[in-house]
Design an enzyme around this catalytic site. Sequence first.
Site, PDB file in Angstrom:
ATOM      1  CB  ALA A  72       2.192  13.266  46.903  1.00 19.82           C
ATOM      2  CB  CYS A  97     -10.516  14.466  21.608  1.00 22.92           C
ATOM      3  SG  CYS A  97     -10.150  16.261  21.660  1.00 22.92           S
ATOM      4  CD  GLU A 110       8.559  12.843  26.796  1.00 26.40           C
ATOM      5  OE1 GLU A 110       9.045  12.974  27.771  1.00 26.40           O
ATOM      6  OE2 GLU A 110       8.819  11.962  25.354  1.00 26.40           O
ATOM      7  CB  THR A 111       4.152  10.301  32.031  1.00 28.45           C
ATOM      8  OG1 THR A 111       5.579  10.669  32.048  1.00 28.45           O
ATOM      9  CG2 THR A 111       3.278   9.238  32.522  1.00 28.45           C
ATOM     10  NE  ARG A 169       5.902  15.066  48.318  1.00 29.97           N
ATOM     11  CZ  ARG A 169       6.928  14.755  48.549  1.00 29.97           C
ATOM     12  NH1 ARG A 169       7.676  14.946  49.197  1.00 29.97           N
ATOM     13  NH2 ARG A 169       7.782  14.320  47.162  1.00 29.97           N
ATOM     14  CB  CYS A 192       7.910  18.732  43.559  1.00 29.15           C
ATOM     15  SG  CYS A 192       6.236  17.813  43.291  1.00 29.15           S
ATOM     16  NE  ARG A 232     -21.217   2.359  59.043  1.00 31.92           N
ATOM     17  CZ  ARG A 232     -21.497   1.133  59.230  1.00 31.92           C
ATOM     18  NH1 ARG A 232     -21.526   0.409  58.923  1.00 31.92           N
ATOM     19  NH2 ARG A 232     -21.192   1.232  60.874  1.00 31.92           N
ATOM     20  CG  ASP A 254       6.724  13.465  37.919  1.00 32.01           C
ATOM     21  OD1 ASP A 254       6.446  13.321  37.599  1.00 32.01           O
ATOM     22  OD2 ASP A 254       7.976  13.020  39.258  1.00 32.01           O
ATOM     23  CG  ASN A 255       6.219  13.573  33.194  1.00 30.35           C
ATOM     24  OD1 ASN A 255       6.444  13.097  31.890  1.00 30.35           O
ATOM     25  ND2 ASN A 255       6.521  12.361  34.331  1.00 30.35           N
TER      26      ASN A 255
END
Length: 341
Positions: free
Chosen positions: A34, A246, A128-129, A66, A183, A7, A125-126
């Site tokens: 999630a 950049c 810094e990363t 979730r 969250c 498909r 979820d942050n």
Amino acid sequence: MSERYARQISFYGIGIQGQKILMQKNAVLIGCGALGCTSANLLVRSGLKRLKVIDRDYIEESNLQRQSLFDEEDISKNLPKVVAAQKKLQKVNSHVQVESFIADLNPSNIETLLESADIIIDGTDNFETRFLVNDYCVKKGIPWIYGACIGSVGLTMNIVPSKTPCLRCVLENIPPFGTIETCDTEGIIAPIASMIASIQVAEALKILTGNFETLNKGLLKIDLWRNEIKRLHVEDIKEKSDCITCKQHRYEFLSKKTYSMITTLCARNAVQILHPNGSKLDLKRLAVRLEKAGYVSFNSFLLRLKIDRYELTVFPDGRSIISGTTDASVAKGLYAKYIGM
Ligand SMILES: [Zn+2]
């Protein structure tokens, strides 16, 4: 193989050529919450060569609402997210090499963990990363796909070095602590995470198969509760800005020597502590030592110690997640007392 992906091959944007290209590609997913669960599932089904999944956490009951790769049995086995995810994903498609890493992505391990990635998907979820990943990807010229969601609102943007603005162009700096909802305070409905992750994977398929002309070039913002879809035009930001990453090619997050050793975790009443030099803990020996301190359980991936209202989860590299507090000094005290620096 052609039957399995029939498909997708029939789809005009991919075709047999696109499928052949996909099957040579390596993707890395950072964060298996999630967003990450949905992304990993879709990516593995699409038939890549390899998917690396990196996550620092274990599964908790409040994740099941979730995080679609996990179930109650995984919780009863105290499994880290990536271990459970790898098992499920490998059952879905045994032809894709799925690799899992229980780790906190930081400047000291990023080169090793993200090596040979053709694309990087954000499931963190942050910020810094994310800024660390942005530095790495701009420096190496690897595309990555930003994704975030909270409540019923989700954001996503493609960062294709030298073609699009980078995350730093758009956000300039890390939003000051406390100004971003988490969250924890806002909650989240599962459909927004599935939706943002689905968009991320669709964009990943375009990038990996070289379909750059149909890429989403803006910052997409979707609110499923208020029925709003907006595309913020960020295409010309790069020309106007003097982006430190950049334009000036200064990679501040990548060259950071003092990475946060102590971090409060999103959506958790918890603090993460990294071992200063990394460690090689023998969890079995540690369990014997801690037996008198509180209730101890362990498996080959982690050790858990319950004391009063606190729960210390320790990984073999000395990293610990201490739940029951968001106070860094309390967490540090518990770590020093029971695990030792
Ligand atoms: Zn930039």
